[in-house]
Design an enzyme around this catalytic site. Sequence first.
Site, PDB file in Angstrom:
ATOM      1  N   TYR A 121       0.856  -1.188   0.000  1.00  0.00           N
ATOM      2  CA  TYR A 121       0.000   0.000   0.000  1.00  0.00           C
ATOM      3  C   TYR A 121       0.889   1.234   0.000  1.00  0.00           C
ATOM      4  CZ  TYR A 121      -4.998   0.508  -0.010  1.00  0.00           C
ATOM      5  OH  TYR A 121      -6.289   0.659  -0.429  1.00  0.00           O
TER       6      TYR A 121
ATOM      7  N   GLU B 171      -0.245   5.055  -0.462  1.00  0.00           N
ATOM      8  CA  GLU B 171      -0.957   6.295  -0.777  1.00  0.00           C
ATOM      9  C   GLU B 171       0.001   7.466  -0.676  1.00  0.00           C
ATOM     10  OE1 GLU B 171      -5.550   5.555   0.683  1.00  0.00           O
ATOM     11  OE2 GLU B 171      -4.148   6.566   1.998  1.00  0.00           O
TER      12      GLU B 171
ATOM     13  N   ASP C  86      -4.519  14.145 -25.439  1.00  0.00           N
ATOM     14  CA  ASP C  86      -4.775  12.767 -24.995  1.00  0.00           C
ATOM     15  C   ASP C  86      -4.038  11.856 -25.975  1.00  0.00           C
ATOM     16  OD1 ASP C  86      -5.595  10.341 -24.194  1.00  0.00           O
ATOM     17  OD2 ASP C  86      -7.750  10.731 -24.308  1.00  0.00           O
TER      18      ASP C  86
ATOM     19  N   THR D  92      -1.730   6.392 -22.201  1.00  0.00           N
ATOM     20  CA  THR D  92      -1.757   5.037 -21.648  1.00  0.00           C
ATOM     21  C   THR D  92      -0.346   4.469 -21.783  1.00  0.00           C
ATOM     22  OG1 THR D  92      -2.391   4.147 -23.806  1.00  0.00           O
ATOM     23  CG2 THR D  92      -4.171   4.565 -22.245  1.00  0.00           C
TER      24      THR D  92
ATOM     25  N   LYS E 207      -0.201   0.527 -24.919  1.00  0.00           N
ATOM     26  CA  LYS E 207      -0.452   0.340 -26.354  1.00  0.00           C
ATOM     27  C   LYS E 207       0.894   0.165 -27.061  1.00  0.00           C
ATOM     28  CE  LYS E 207      -4.971   2.558 -26.322  1.00  0.00           C
ATOM     29  NZ  LYS E 207      -5.220   3.136 -25.000  1.00  0.00           N
TER      30      LYS E 207
ATOM     31  N   ARG F  39      -0.860  -2.354 -18.405  1.00  0.00           N
ATOM     32  CA  ARG F  39      -2.075  -1.551 -18.531  1.00  0.00           C
ATOM     33  C   ARG F  39      -2.024  -0.443 -17.503  1.00  0.00           C
ATOM     34  NH1 ARG F  39      -4.846  -3.885 -21.903  1.00  0.00           N
ATOM     35  NH2 ARG F  39      -6.355  -2.220 -21.775  1.00  0.00           N
TER      36      ARG F  39
HETATM   37  C1  LIG Z   1      -7.660   8.565 -26.857  1.00  0.00           C
HETATM   38  C2  LIG Z   1      -7.877   7.660 -25.685  1.00  0.00           C
HETATM   39  N1  LIG Z   1      -8.067   8.203 -24.482  1.00  0.00           N
HETATM   40  C3  LIG Z   1      -8.262   7.448 -23.400  1.00  0.00           C
HETATM   41  C4  LIG Z   1      -8.271   6.072 -23.473  1.00  0.00           C
HETATM   42  C5  LIG Z   1      -8.579   5.286 -22.247  1.00  0.00           C
HETATM   43  O1  LIG Z   1      -7.644   4.358 -21.825  1.00  0.00           O
HETATM   44  P1  LIG Z   1      -8.083   3.211 -20.819  1.00  0.00           P
HETATM   45  O2  LIG Z   1      -8.837   2.193 -21.599  1.00  0.00           O
HETATM   46  O3  LIG Z   1      -6.778   2.726 -20.259  1.00  0.00           O
HETATM   47  O4  LIG Z   1      -8.943   3.832 -19.760  1.00  0.00           O
HETATM   48  C6  LIG Z   1      -8.064   5.454 -24.713  1.00  0.00           C
HETATM   49  C7  LIG Z   1      -8.075   3.984 -24.826  1.00  0.00           C
HETATM   50  O5  LIG Z   1      -7.997   3.395 -25.840  1.00  0.00           O
HETATM   51  C8  LIG Z   1      -7.875   6.274 -25.856  1.00  0.00           C
HETATM   52  O6  LIG Z   1      -7.684   5.747 -27.065  1.00  0.00           O
END
Ligand SMILES: Cc1ncc(COP(=O)(O)O)c(C=O)c1O
Length: 418
Positions: free
Chosen positions: A62, A64, A208, A234, A237, A243
């Site tokens: 843990y 936090e 993003d 993320t 990928k 993950r």
């Molecule tokens: C552009 C975009 N934002 C956010 C996400 C969210 O990722 P997660 O599935 O890990 O929550 C994805 C997932 O494919 C994505 O393509």
Amino acid sequence: MAVVSAPHTATPDALLRQDPEMAEVILGETRRQADSLQLIAAENFTSPAVLAALGSPLANKYAEGYPGHRYHGGCELVDAAERIAIARAKALFGAGHANVQSHSGSSAVLAAYAALLRPGDTVLAMGLPYGGHLTHGAPVNFSGRWFDFVGYGVDAGTGLIDYPQVRALAREHRPKAVVCGSISYPRHIDYAAFRQIAEDVGAYLIADAAHPIGLVAGGAAPNPVPYADVVCATTHKVLRGPRGGMILCGEELAERVDRAVFPFTQGGAQMHTIAAKAVAFGEAAAPAFTVYAHQVVANARALAKALAAEGLRITTDGTDTHLITADPAPLGVDGRTARGRLAAAGVVLDTCALPYVEGRGLRLGTAAVTTQGMSEAEMARIALLFTSALRGGAETARRVRAEVRELVGRFPPYGKLS
Ligand SMILES: Cc1ncc(COP(=O)(O)O)c(C=O)c1O
């Protein structure tokens, strides 16, 4: 009997002895991944080192808070793990600050919004029919519920982001933040153009980069870090880590971002995942990853071209990235039927919305097959198998299934499986 004997109990053998039912599922999934063609654009095969970190006793801890400021005792070593992950992420992407605790890409976006916005604020993002993510204003998602999203699109002719439209919408709606990033846009994003649009209306720019971040790490896609106030990503990928999510920003937003992750939107950090992220960042900093990232793009281009030659309509007529979106309609089949026929032949991918297309299209990517060692020659073969399977028929599916098995059998992701 001791519940825990030694770290090496975290092996398939231990699982097989203790819980054969679950071991069978895990081994079955491991075989499925190796035995079929993994073309899901958001997936990859992590390395054994990443898997080892994920399966390590750091999962027990843990923690936090942040390194040096934890609410729990005994955090000295996991602090070291998180410091390594942060330092590697900053170096890899040239960021002033990195938060590596986000549990997923969606959690990272949630935290970015929490850091910069208040409920009810207006946000300009790619509309969902054009490739926006759920977190970009879907009514079923917190984003659509708590913020006032305005969607921009792509040009009907080229399929490319319509930057003049984005600018016009920004001027009309005066958003607090502009979001650039997509689940299916196959081309590079012009971050400098988005920066100008955001600055023009005094908005934050949130990139993003969930999909292209691995290509950024390998120098095969432009880096949003110099342009965006906050970059969400993320780690699972093309980047080929566990993950999870991550946020990059300048030092001036570091505290706001960190507090938006913990304690605002998350509790304890997942230290095994953070260690695995650090391992992946280390791998992505090596020269071999640059070669990998460029091969991912070369493979996607080759596959897009070969699929187009077989009659599929490829959005934007190609790709700059790992990602291809395609309309199978010219072959007389809709997206859902296509996915089913491909699955029967051992080809695994997603359906997705395509701009200005009724029904679903197909989304595929080359991150996983490239990790397996495939290159342009295999892409040409995949395109033929793909279109054979699309044309349908049980006998064809059986034949393609056998050919897929033969192909992937030559590129085992984790060595030969018994
Ligand atoms: C552009 C975009 N934002 C956010 C996400 C969210 O990722 P997660 O599935 O890990 O929550 C994805 C997932 O494919 C994505 O393509």
